[in-house]
Design an enzyme around this catalytic site. Sequence first.
Site, short mmCIF file in Angstrom:
data_model
loop_
_atom_site.label_atom_id
_atom_site.label_comp_id
_atom_site.label_asym_id
_atom_site.label_seq_id
_atom_site.Cartn_x
_atom_site.Cartn_y
_atom_site.Cartn_z
N LYS A 284 -0.21 5.23 8.43
CA LYS A 284 0.55 5.38 7.19
C LYS A 284 -0.39 5.46 6.00
CE LYS A 284 2.01 2.04 4.80
NZ LYS A 284 1.61 1.31 3.56
N LYS B 162 -7.36 1.52 -3.28
CA LYS B 162 -7.06 1.14 -1.90
C LYS B 162 -7.31 2.32 -0.96
CE LYS B 162 -5.56 -1.29 1.61
NZ LYS B 162 -4.26 -1.96 1.69
N THR C 135 0.87 -1.17 0.00
CA THR C 135 0.00 0.00 0.00
C THR C 135 0.91 1.22 0.00
OG1 THR C 135 -1.81 -1.13 1.14
CG2 THR C 135 -1.76 1.28 1.26
#
Length: 304
Positions: free
Chosen positions: A257, A189, A114
């Site tokens: 994050k 995502k 990711t």
Amino acid sequence: MPSTAPRSYTATPARKVAFLGLGVMGYPMAAHLALAGHQVTVYNRTTAKSIAWCAEYESLGGQKHASTPRLAAQGADLVFCCVGNDDDLRSVTLGADGAFAGMEPGAIFIDHTTASAEVARELYGAARTLGLQFIDAPVSGGQAGAQNGLLTVMCGGDQAAFDAVQPVAMAFSRAFTRLGDSGAGQLTKMVNQICIAGLVQGLAEAVAFGQRAGLDMNQVLDVIGKGAAQSWQLDNRGKTMAEGKFDFGFAVDWMRKDLGLVLAEAQRNGARLPVTALVDQFYGDVQQMGGCRWDTSSLIKRLG
């Protein structure tokens, strides 16, 4: 103990592949590729993890480890990767010891990290210059999804490269879908993480409210899980949230994050994300409480 749950695999021609990054996601993902009959060379920054992986799956034959991403990628048709962030991704792809330096023209790099859409497009361009292909392919489903081979994979990149990768990647996927050109997988995502942030905060508030009201939350969650409030988060995290169990699952550090990537992209494209920004701050509070490695459902700790 095996890292993966038993499952059946659709027969595909055996391929020579590499897998870079054997963390909680990459370790079982690489295992599913090996169990599906592919010859897998693994690389991990901590070599002991690569050695342990090879020892666990040596009975399958053909599995080996390499000391650099470049050596792992040599001769591989497909190079899969799952590392921590943009900088980690650049470190395993670029430079003299990076995977791109070892890959042959026509080989495909599939990134399950990711990361930002920006780095996906950067590496797509770098790969094309070298005659390589690059697919950004972040995953959803967590550690359990990786172990069970049931990840949802969101892809961006060229159609032909995607078509070549999909049959092999179904070894660890329940869905492997192309959403558009380079970067589209990472952007999808981000949409996923925006949804999760709001859902988990709503679930935390609901459970905390029910506890204050003196309700049997196990019973309540069973009932409302059969109605319009049902979600993956309610089904999988509601009862553990009520029990105060957070020593598993997707860590708060990782979520922060990811939300940082979301908020940076929103600054670029002008999207307004007031709830996401607020939940990101709430996760910061959980980190201050010492919950950096707690599951994301630990948002309820703020409400105690």
